[in-house]
Design a protein around this motif. Structure first.
Motif, PDB file in Angstrom:
ATOM      1  N   GLU A   1     -11.471  54.127  11.393  1.00 32.63           N
ATOM      2  CA  GLU A   1     -12.460  52.813  12.179  1.00 32.63           C
ATOM      3  C   GLU A   1     -13.611  52.283  10.683  1.00 32.63           C
ATOM      4  O   GLU A   1     -13.867  51.169  10.497  1.00 32.63           O
ATOM      5  CB  GLU A   1     -13.875  53.697  12.584  1.00 32.63           C
ATOM      6  N   TYR A   2     -14.050  53.103   9.737  1.00 36.42           N
ATOM      7  CA  TYR A   2     -14.312  53.137   8.749  1.00 36.42           C
ATOM      8  C   TYR A   2     -13.795  51.757   7.919  1.00 36.42           C
ATOM      9  O   TYR A   2     -14.181  50.849   7.297  1.00 36.42           O
ATOM     10  CB  TYR A   2     -15.152  54.315   8.149  1.00 36.42           C
ATOM     11  N   ASN A   3     -12.727  52.408   7.431  1.00 37.14           N
ATOM     12  CA  ASN A   3     -12.284  51.452   6.551  1.00 37.14           C
ATOM     13  C   ASN A   3     -12.050  50.473   7.197  1.00 37.14           C
ATOM     14  O   ASN A   3     -12.534  49.614   6.963  1.00 37.14           O
ATOM     15  CB  ASN A   3     -10.497  52.174   6.795  1.00 37.14           C
ATOM     16  N   PHE A   4     -11.343  49.801   8.691  1.00 35.76           N
ATOM     17  CA  PHE A   4     -11.435  48.439   9.205  1.00 35.76           C
ATOM     18  C   PHE A   4     -12.410  47.841   9.016  1.00 35.76           C
ATOM     19  O   PHE A   4     -12.351  46.609   8.431  1.00 35.76           O
ATOM     20  CB  PHE A   4     -11.167  48.432  10.854  1.00 35.76           C
ATOM     21  N   TYR A   5     -14.265  48.517   9.109  1.00 33.99           N
ATOM     22  CA  TYR A   5     -15.228  47.848   9.486  1.00 33.99           C
ATOM     23  C   TYR A   5     -14.882  47.486   7.789  1.00 33.99           C
ATOM     24  O   TYR A   5     -15.899  46.454   7.541  1.00 33.99           O
ATOM     25  CB  TYR A   5     -16.054  48.528  10.060  1.00 33.99           C
ATOM     26  N   LEU A   6     -15.076  48.121   7.413  1.00 36.44           N
ATOM     27  CA  LEU A   6     -15.231  48.180   5.279  1.00 36.44           C
ATOM     28  C   LEU A   6     -13.842  46.452   5.105  1.00 36.44           C
ATOM     29  O   LEU A   6     -14.797  45.728   4.633  1.00 36.44           O
ATOM     30  CB  LEU A   6     -14.993  49.348   4.954  1.00 36.44           C
TER      31      LEU A   6
ATOM     32  N   THR B   1     -13.259  44.007   6.952  1.00 36.06           N
ATOM     33  CA  THR B   1     -13.465  43.241   7.876  1.00 36.06           C
ATOM     34  C   THR B   1     -15.009  42.698   7.506  1.00 36.06           C
ATOM     35  O   THR B   1     -15.341  41.144   6.344  1.00 36.06           O
ATOM     36  CB  THR B   1     -13.819  43.727   9.592  1.00 36.06           C
ATOM     37  N   LEU B   2     -15.744  43.902   6.883  1.00 37.75           N
ATOM     38  CA  LEU B   2     -17.711  43.624   5.949  1.00 37.75           C
ATOM     39  C   LEU B   2     -16.706  42.928   4.532  1.00 37.75           C
ATOM     40  O   LEU B   2     -17.391  41.433   4.251  1.00 37.75           O
ATOM     41  CB  LEU B   2     -18.003  44.559   5.867  1.00 37.75           C
ATOM     42  N   ASN B   3     -16.246  42.667   3.936  1.00 40.75           N
ATOM     43  CA  ASN B   3     -15.666  42.659   2.818  1.00 40.75           C
ATOM     44  C   ASN B   3     -15.134  40.861   2.860  1.00 40.75           C
ATOM     45  O   ASN B   3     -14.904  40.392   2.478  1.00 40.75           O
ATOM     46  CB  ASN B   3     -14.151  43.339   2.381  1.00 40.75           C
ATOM     47  N   LYS B   4     -14.303  40.921   3.851  1.00 41.71           N
ATOM     48  CA  LYS B   4     -13.368  39.903   4.604  1.00 41.71           C
ATOM     49  C   LYS B   4     -14.565  38.348   4.947  1.00 41.71           C
ATOM     50  O   LYS B   4     -14.823  37.434   3.845  1.00 41.71           O
ATOM     51  CB  LYS B   4     -12.860  40.014   5.452  1.00 41.71           C
ATOM     52  N   TYR B   5     -15.448  38.675   5.387  1.00 46.34           N
ATOM     53  CA  TYR B   5     -16.505  38.004   5.514  1.00 46.34           C
ATOM     54  C   TYR B   5     -17.410  38.021   4.636  1.00 46.34           C
ATOM     55  O   TYR B   5     -17.225  36.890   3.900  1.00 46.34           O
ATOM     56  CB  TYR B   5     -17.560  38.451   6.608  1.00 46.34           C
ATOM     57  N   LYS B   6     -17.959  39.110   3.529  1.00 44.97           N
ATOM     58  CA  LYS B   6     -18.405  38.472   1.845  1.00 44.97           C
ATOM     59  C   LYS B   6     -17.708  37.646   1.389  1.00 44.97           C
ATOM     60  O   LYS B   6     -18.386  36.871   1.015  1.00 44.97           O
ATOM     61  CB  LYS B   6     -18.717  39.946   1.809  1.00 44.97           C
ATOM     62  N   ALA B   7     -16.628  37.711   1.167  1.00 44.38           N
ATOM     63  CA  ALA B   7     -15.199  36.763   0.255  1.00 44.38           C
ATOM     64  C   ALA B   7     -15.655  35.491   0.974  1.00 44.38           C
ATOM     65  O   ALA B   7     -16.015  33.914   0.131  1.00 44.38           O
ATOM     66  CB  ALA B   7     -13.803  37.122   0.518  1.00 44.38           C
ATOM     67  N   GLU B   8     -15.398  34.958   2.352  1.00 41.84           N
ATOM     68  CA  GLU B   8     -16.241  34.088   3.046  1.00 41.84           C
ATOM     69  C   GLU B   8     -17.128  33.154   2.920  1.00 41.84           C
ATOM     70  O   GLU B   8     -17.076  32.228   2.296  1.00 41.84           O
ATOM     71  CB  GLU B   8     -15.284  33.867   4.106  1.00 41.84           C
ATOM     72  N   ILE B   9     -18.225  34.419   2.498  1.00 42.72           N
ATOM     73  CA  ILE B   9     -19.285  33.268   2.326  1.00 42.72           C
ATOM     74  C   ILE B   9     -19.512  33.103   1.250  1.00 42.72           C
ATOM     75  O   ILE B   9     -20.170  31.988   0.727  1.00 42.72           O
ATOM     76  CB  ILE B   9     -20.496  34.921   3.070  1.00 42.72           C
ATOM     77  N   ASP B  10     -19.228  34.125  -0.707  1.00 39.86           N
ATOM     78  CA  ASP B  10     -19.219  33.105  -1.420  1.00 39.86           C
ATOM     79  C   ASP B  10     -17.958  32.565  -1.372  1.00 39.86           C
ATOM     80  O   ASP B  10     -18.721  31.255  -2.124  1.00 39.86           O
ATOM     81  CB  ASP B  10     -18.577  34.890  -2.209  1.00 39.86           C
ATOM     82  N   TYR B  11     -17.024  32.130  -1.211  1.00 35.34           N
ATOM     83  CA  TYR B  11     -16.852  30.838  -1.337  1.00 35.34           C
ATOM     84  C   TYR B  11     -16.959  29.890  -0.487  1.00 35.34           C
ATOM     85  O   TYR B  11     -17.870  28.775  -1.520  1.00 35.34           O
ATOM     86  CB  TYR B  11     -14.865  31.170  -0.594  1.00 35.34           C
ATOM     87  N   TYR B  12     -18.001  30.128   0.458  1.00 36.87           N
ATOM     88  CA  TYR B  12     -18.778  28.941   1.290  1.00 36.87           C
ATOM     89  C   TYR B  12     -19.293  28.690   0.154  1.00 36.87           C
ATOM     90  O   TYR B  12     -20.370  27.417   0.166  1.00 36.87           O
ATOM     91  CB  TYR B  12     -19.562  29.646   2.686  1.00 36.87           C
ATOM     92  N   LEU B  13     -20.537  29.346  -0.276  1.00 38.61           N
ATOM     93  CA  LEU B  13     -21.425  29.105  -1.317  1.00 38.61           C
ATOM     94  C   LEU B  13     -21.427  28.451  -2.683  1.00 38.61           C
ATOM     95  O   LEU B  13     -22.404  28.578  -3.152  1.00 38.61           O
ATOM     96  CB  LEU B  13     -22.617  30.133  -0.985  1.00 38.61           C
ATOM     97  N   GLY B  14     -19.712  28.839  -2.334  1.00 34.20           N
ATOM     98  CA  GLY B  14     -19.720  28.147  -3.713  1.00 34.20           C
ATOM     99  C   GLY B  14     -19.404  29.335  -5.449  1.00 34.20           C
ATOM    100  O   GLY B  14     -19.230  28.842  -6.756  1.00 34.20           O
ATOM    101  N   ARG B  15     -19.327  30.520  -4.668  1.00 31.87           N
ATOM    102  CA  ARG B  15     -19.551  31.726  -5.765  1.00 31.87           C
ATOM    103  C   ARG B  15     -18.148  31.900  -6.034  1.00 31.87           C
ATOM    104  O   ARG B  15     -17.887  32.045  -7.102  1.00 31.87           O
ATOM    105  CB  ARG B  15     -19.706  32.714  -5.583  1.00 31.87           C
ATOM    106  N   ILE B  16     -17.115  31.909  -5.577  1.00 30.90           N
ATOM    107  CA  ILE B  16     -15.922  32.111  -5.722  1.00 30.90           C
ATOM    108  C   ILE B  16     -15.170  31.346  -5.413  1.00 30.90           C
ATOM    109  O   ILE B  16     -15.150  29.953  -4.071  1.00 30.90           O
ATOM    110  CB  ILE B  16     -15.573  33.660  -5.438  1.00 30.90           C
ATOM    111  N   GLU B  17     -13.788  30.719  -5.891  1.00 31.34           N
ATOM    112  CA  GLU B  17     -12.638  29.872  -5.155  1.00 31.34           C
ATOM    113  C   GLU B  17     -11.338  30.777  -4.971  1.00 31.34           C
ATOM    114  O   GLU B  17     -11.018  31.421  -6.207  1.00 31.34           O
ATOM    115  CB  GLU B  17     -12.556  28.587  -6.630  1.00 31.34           C
TER     116      GLU B  17
END
Length: 143
Positions: free
Chosen positions: A118-123, A125-141
């Motif tokens: 369960e912890y690994n699944f949440y981790l 998921t959180l990393n996926k959302y972080k990557a999407e936010i970073d992409y949205y903010l233009g931090r990564i491509e």
């Protein structure tokens, strides 16, 4: 469920308000002693944390039978927590109930595995959302 941040104050209030001084010394200074927790459990008998900590204290004092009884109550209240199973397994081992100890320790291991998945699944998921936010903010491509 009450947290241990509140238990110290409630145990002290309960003991002081009873008008009886405890037989053991330093209970007021040590609210997590088995005596103080047992008194607290009279006030809040379904507090899983208090049942677990009291069971642990009793085990350390060599009273595995009483600890097993309290841990059974904790498990009946929440059978998804590995800690009471692990500790009860240790208690059962101490009273030569090797089959019971094996059952409890196997259950603890199974619950730990589930918690880790369960912890690994949440981790993930959180990393996926972080990557999407970073992409949205233009931090990564993404390519």
């Amino acid at each position: 469920m009450k947290s241990f941040k509140n238990i110290d104050a409630e145990v002290n209030t309960l003991i002081a308000g009873s008008g009886k001084l405890p037989k053991k010394e330093n209970v007021i200074g040590n609210p997590l002693s088995p005596y103080a927790l047992t008194k607290y459990l009279e006030f809040d008998p379904e507090n899983i944390e208090a049942l677990y900590i009291c069971g642990s204290s009793l085990l350390k004092e060599g009273n595995s039978e009483k600890a097993t009884e309290l841990l059974r109550k904790a498990i009946n209240l929440d059978s998804t927590n590995y800690r009471p199973f692990k500790l009860r397994g240790e208690c059962k081992y101490n009273i030569d109930d090797y089959d019971g100890a094996r059952e409890d320790l196997n259950m603890a291991y199974k619950l730990i595995e589930e918690e880790e998945k369960e912890y690994n699944f949440y981790l993930k998921t959180l990393n996926k959302y972080k990557a999407e936010i970073d992409y949205y903010l233009g931090r990564i491509e993404f390519e």
